[in-house]
Design a protein around this motif. Structure first.
Motif, PDB file in Angstrom:
ATOM      1  N   THR A  66      37.111  38.996  30.638  1.00 53.97           N
ATOM      2  CA  THR A  66      37.935  39.481  31.750  1.00 53.97           C
ATOM      3  C   THR A  66      39.350  39.781  31.272  1.00 53.97           C
ATOM      4  O   THR A  66      39.899  40.849  31.571  1.00 53.97           O
ATOM      5  CB  THR A  66      37.959  38.459  32.906  1.00 53.97           C
ATOM      6  OG1 THR A  66      36.617  38.253  33.346  1.00 53.97           O
ATOM      7  CG2 THR A  66      38.810  38.951  34.059  1.00 53.97           C
ATOM      8  N   ASN A  70      41.099  43.618  31.088  1.00 53.84           N
ATOM      9  CA  ASN A  70      42.389  43.909  31.729  1.00 53.84           C
ATOM     10  C   ASN A  70      43.415  44.420  30.721  1.00 53.84           C
ATOM     11  O   ASN A  70      44.137  45.384  30.986  1.00 53.84           O
ATOM     12  CB  ASN A  70      42.919  42.676  32.466  1.00 53.84           C
ATOM     13  CG  ASN A  70      42.067  42.327  33.664  1.00 53.84           C
ATOM     14  OD1 ASN A  70      41.411  43.178  34.251  1.00 53.84           O
ATOM     15  ND2 ASN A  70      42.067  41.056  34.021  1.00 53.84           N
ATOM     16  N   LYS A  98      28.217  47.700  28.754  1.00 54.81           N
ATOM     17  CA  LYS A  98      27.973  47.138  30.089  1.00 54.81           C
ATOM     18  C   LYS A  98      26.728  47.761  30.712  1.00 54.81           C
ATOM     19  O   LYS A  98      25.887  47.058  31.275  1.00 54.81           O
ATOM     20  CB  LYS A  98      29.178  47.385  30.987  1.00 54.81           C
ATOM     21  CG  LYS A  98      28.946  47.015  32.447  1.00 54.81           C
ATOM     22  CD  LYS A  98      30.059  47.527  33.330  1.00 54.81           C
ATOM     23  CE  LYS A  98      29.724  47.403  34.779  1.00 54.81           C
ATOM     24  NZ  LYS A  98      30.067  46.129  35.354  1.00 54.81           N
ATOM     25  N   ASN A 105      27.384  40.840  31.941  1.00 51.76           N
ATOM     26  CA  ASN A 105      28.355  40.709  33.047  1.00 51.76           C
ATOM     27  C   ASN A 105      29.767  41.111  32.642  1.00 51.76           C
ATOM     28  O   ASN A 105      30.727  40.378  32.877  1.00 51.76           O
ATOM     29  CB  ASN A 105      28.355  39.287  33.611  1.00 51.76           C
ATOM     30  CG  ASN A 105      27.023  38.940  34.237  1.00 51.76           C
ATOM     31  OD1 ASN A 105      26.431  39.746  34.944  1.00 51.76           O
ATOM     32  ND2 ASN A 105      26.540  37.749  33.944  1.00 51.76           N
ATOM     33  N   PRO A 107      33.083  42.719  33.217  1.00 55.13           N
ATOM     34  CA  PRO A 107      33.771  43.074  34.463  1.00 55.13           C
ATOM     35  C   PRO A 107      34.572  44.378  34.346  1.00 55.13           C
ATOM     36  O   PRO A 107      35.796  44.389  34.470  1.00 55.13           O
ATOM     37  CB  PRO A 107      34.692  41.875  34.706  1.00 55.13           C
ATOM     38  CG  PRO A 107      35.036  41.418  33.322  1.00 55.13           C
ATOM     39  CD  PRO A 107      33.793  41.667  32.505  1.00 55.13           C
ATOM     40  N   GLU A 109      34.558  48.033  36.003  1.00 53.35           N
ATOM     41  CA  GLU A 109      34.022  48.891  37.053  1.00 53.35           C
ATOM     42  C   GLU A 109      34.263  50.354  36.709  1.00 53.35           C
ATOM     43  O   GLU A 109      35.338  50.720  36.242  1.00 53.35           O
ATOM     44  CB  GLU A 109      34.645  48.538  38.397  1.00 53.35           C
ATOM     45  CG  GLU A 109      34.374  47.113  38.838  1.00 53.35           C
ATOM     46  CD  GLU A 109      32.894  46.763  38.846  1.00 53.35           C
ATOM     47  OE1 GLU A 109      32.070  47.588  39.290  1.00 53.35           O
ATOM     48  OE2 GLU A 109      32.548  45.655  38.393  1.00 53.35           O
TER      49      GLU A 109
END
Length: 141
Positions: A66, A70, A98, A105, A107, A109
């Motif tokens: 994560t 970012n 992904k 998983n 993250p 999108e």
């Protein structure tokens, strides 16, 4: 410990990332991953150092996926074209992982990635990366 990390980071000022240096850094595990996530924002780093840190962090991404996602997405907006192009390319690679391996998983999108890539295109990317980004946006998002 920071002194050891600093010595390794100084070695990253090279157009080509040495496998020996990269492997030495990767072996240090999560503590160096956490350190590099902060260090990559240091304005004193050269473009080569930032690009090579991105590549190393990409290899270490599962220490904290994560945080890595970012950071990677934020760097797609970097003012330096080489850095921005590398981050854009790596973000596409990560999105493909992904899609291929949903069990990981990751993250990331598609809509968020598309926004970042559109912005990085508007800021300008290297021609080959820009073409890859455009194709990716047409085919995947």
């Amino acid at each position: 410990m920071d002194n050891t990390y600093e010595k390794l980071i100084k070695q990253l000022h090279s157009k080509r990332l040495s496998d020996n240096v990269a492997n030495e850094i990767i072996k240090l595990g999560k503590p160096v991953f956490d350190y590099l996530l902060v260090k990559i924002d240091d304005p004193r780093l050269t473009e080569y150092q930032v690009i090579n840190l991105l590549r190393i962090l990409y290899q270490m991404k599962y220490h904290d996926i994560t945080q890595f996602v970012n950071k990677l997405l934020s760097i797609t907006q970097d003012k330096r074209i080489d850095v921005r192009s590398t981050a854009s390319f790596l973000s596409i690679c990560l999105f493909r992982i992904k899609k291929q391996f949903p069990e990981l998983n990751i993250p990331l999108e598609g809509e968020v990635l598309a926004q970042c890539l559109h912005k990085s295109l508007a800021m300008e990317l290297h021609q080959t990366i820009g073409q890859q980004v455009e194709i990716f946006l047409q085919d995947n998002i």
